[in-house]
Design an enzyme around this catalytic site. Structure first.
Site, PDB file in Angstrom:
ATOM      1  N   THR A 106       0.850  -1.185   0.000  1.00 60.44           N
ATOM      2  CA  THR A 106       0.000   0.000   0.000  1.00 60.44           C
ATOM      3  C   THR A 106       0.882   1.230   0.000  1.00 60.44           C
ATOM      4  OG1 THR A 106      -1.635   1.337   1.196  1.00 60.44           O
ATOM      5  CG2 THR A 106      -0.250  -0.086   2.538  1.00 60.44           C
ATOM      6  N   ILE A 107       0.585   2.155  -0.879  1.00 55.27           N
ATOM      7  CA  ILE A 107       1.368   3.385  -0.900  1.00 55.27           C
ATOM      8  C   ILE A 107       1.098   4.227   0.342  1.00 55.27           C
ATOM      9  CG2 ILE A 107       1.404   3.397  -3.417  1.00 55.27           C
ATOM     10  CD1 ILE A 107      -0.538   5.813  -3.290  1.00 55.27           C
ATOM     11  N   ASP A 108      -0.003   3.954   1.049  1.00 58.29           N
ATOM     12  CA  ASP A 108      -0.352   4.734   2.244  1.00 58.29           C
ATOM     13  C   ASP A 108       0.557   4.433   3.428  1.00 58.29           C
ATOM     14  OD1 ASP A 108      -2.502   6.133   1.084  1.00 58.29           O
ATOM     15  OD2 ASP A 108      -3.846   4.436   1.405  1.00 58.29           O
ATOM     16  N   GLY A 131      -3.421   9.975   0.786  1.00 60.82           N
ATOM     17  CA  GLY A 131      -3.326   9.851   2.237  1.00 60.82           C
ATOM     18  C   GLY A 131      -4.635  10.271   2.858  1.00 60.82           C
ATOM     19  N   TYR A 137      -2.965   9.361  -9.668  1.00 59.66           N
ATOM     20  CA  TYR A 137      -2.435   8.097 -10.181  1.00 59.66           C
ATOM     21  C   TYR A 137      -0.969   8.205 -10.588  1.00 59.66           C
ATOM     22  CZ  TYR A 137      -7.114   5.990 -10.462  1.00 59.66           C
ATOM     23  OH  TYR A 137      -8.348   5.469 -10.162  1.00 59.66           O
ATOM     24  N   LEU A 138      -0.492   9.415 -10.875  1.00 57.98           N
ATOM     25  CA  LEU A 138       0.896   9.572 -11.307  1.00 57.98           C
ATOM     26  C   LEU A 138       1.860   9.051 -10.244  1.00 57.98           C
ATOM     27  CD1 LEU A 138       0.739  13.153 -12.869  1.00 57.98           C
ATOM     28  CD2 LEU A 138       0.612  10.952 -14.057  1.00 57.98           C
ATOM     29  N   ARG A 167       1.418   6.732  -7.925  1.00 61.55           N
ATOM     30  CA  ARG A 167       1.419   5.289  -7.696  1.00 61.55           C
ATOM     31  C   ARG A 167       1.721   4.473  -8.958  1.00 61.55           C
ATOM     32  NH1 ARG A 167      -5.047   4.213  -6.572  1.00 61.55           N
ATOM     33  NH2 ARG A 167      -5.565   3.434  -8.651  1.00 61.55           N
TER      34      ARG A 167
END
Length: 415
Positions: A137-139, A186, A292-293, A295
């Site tokens: 997860t990018i979070d 976030g 989206y850029l 991730r």
């Protein structure tokens, strides 16, 4: 006899999610006596329910290696809250029809809950299934793990973006734009926004202000900080988490509506902040939404992040073949300088439906910038470059197209 495995990607993708797929598939191929065929569900759990399966044995060694350098979800992903009753029953019909005894579910916190739900259903009904959650997860909000695969590359991207944008604004601030706002993902935690603080070599460098959900937004205090920064530096750059909220916990950008998991839809905090600055201070503002850029930016992925994404995929298989069920491979930090880490198994019960907030001590006293402790945490996660191959000046990404297995079940009607 070896049992087959099902791999599925879930939720928002990352620059390195396919590297975890590589880790799972390549590790499974090293255990042919335990794991037979690895099937991938097209479009995540929805593909499993619809019995749209890909035989990953069709991937050549070159194809498999290409997963490591490809963004997006090669096998497709989805956001879908798996329902008790017909959907879980259907999933186990699929497992039985295709002799599946292993589930590797690659996703974030909601996916950890889904994986646990499937594991508990199997245990209750006496079905022999080993379910392991593969984290991403990018979070960066999965608990019991130093970081989450995908996050380091996003942190590298937003840090690069705000440093470059800061130089742009500085060059024109005397006669044009004085404020630039970068909105990053976030919803509930400020890990991504805070990580952008790595770009600031000193107090006068971008980003000047960081806004996170963990620090309540106060308009007066914010405007004062913007005004003081412009007076001191000549311009102001801001990184704002989409989930920035006020003292009452209300999102500044709440737009109404919710997704399949009940998460409130957010409508964009950057233009709201820009309008506030324009109306109250009269300064021209520009803003951008990384969206989206951030991730999908595999071209600037962190080598550390890539290594960890592969490692958790491989570890998931190793845990499974050793009989460890209902666990998640977690990244454990052993040291920061130099950065050393290992992979341990943590129970899914300790992960599902839990979030890891950004520690307040990772920000300075004002909450606007990284503290020394925060910098020490984030810095190792963005280290190293791992670029994809380039052709004619652009990244050479495959456009994945797979054939599907013949279906054995009757069509499933999803409500």
């Amino acid at each position: 006899m070896p049992k087959n495995a099902l791999y599925a990607q879930s939720g928002g993708v990352t620059p390195v999610i396919n590297a975890s797929a590589y880790g799972v598939i390549s590790a499974a191929r090293r255990h042919p006596d335990v794991i037979g065929t690895v099937y991938a569900a097209q479009n995540g759990i929805l593909g499993a329910l619809d019995e749209v399966l890909i035989d990953t044995a069709q991937l050549s060694d070159a194809d498999l290696a290409a997963l490591k350098t490809t963004p997006g979800g090669a096998f497709g992903s989805c956001r879908h809250k798996l329902r008790h009753g017909a959907e879980l029953t259907r999933l186990f019909e699929l497992f039985a029809a295709h002799d599946i005894g292993y589930l590797f579910y690659n996703g974030g916190g909601d996916s950890a809950d889904t994986c646990l739900k499937v594991a508990e259903f199997a245990q209750y009904h006496g079905y022999d299934l080993t379910a392991v959650h593969v984290p991403k997860t990018i979070d960066n909000d999965l608990p019991h793990s130093d970081c989450s695969p995908g996050f380091g590359s996003v942190a590298k991207y937003v840090g690069t973006a705000i440093r470059e944008a800061g130089l742009d604004v500085a060059s024109m601030a005397a006669s044009s734009t004085k404020v630039f706002i970068l909105e990053v993902m976030g919803r509930h935690t400020g890990w991504i926004a805070a990580s952008a603080g790595l770009a600031a070599q000193d107090n006068d460098a971008a980003p000047h202000l960081i806004l996170t959900p963990e620090v309540a937004f106060e308009p007066g205090r914010f405007l004062k900080a913007v005004k003081e920064t412009i007076a001191r530096v000549g311009y102001c750059t801001i990184v704002a988490a989409e989930g920035t909220r006020d003292a009452k916990g209300t999102f500044l950008s709440e737009a109404g509506g919710a997704d399949a998991f009940g998460h409130i839809q957010l409508g964009g905090v950057a233009p709201i902040l820009a309008r506030l600055i324009k109306d109250e201070l009269g300064h021209k503002c520009h803003w951008a939404v990384a969206d989206y850029l951030q991730r999908a930016a595999r071209h600037i992925a962190s080598a550390t992040d890539l290594a960890q994404a592969i490692a958790v995929g491989e570890a998931a298989v190793e845990f499974a073949v050793k009989g460890q069920r209902s666990v998640m491979p977690a990244i454990i930090r052993e040291d920061s300088e130099p950065y050393r880490w290992r992979i341990d198994a943590v129970p899914l019960h300790d992960v599902a439906n839990r979030e890891k907030p950004l520690p307040r001590e990772y920000l300075d006293a004002d909450g606007w910038r990284l503290s020394a402790e925060g910098r020490a945490y984030f810095a190792p996660l963005i280290v190293g470059e791992a670029p994809p191959p380039f052709v004619d000046g652009l990244p050479a990404y495959p456009r994945w197209q797979f054939s599907h297995l013949p279906k054995k079940l009757i069509p499933f009607e999803r409500g």
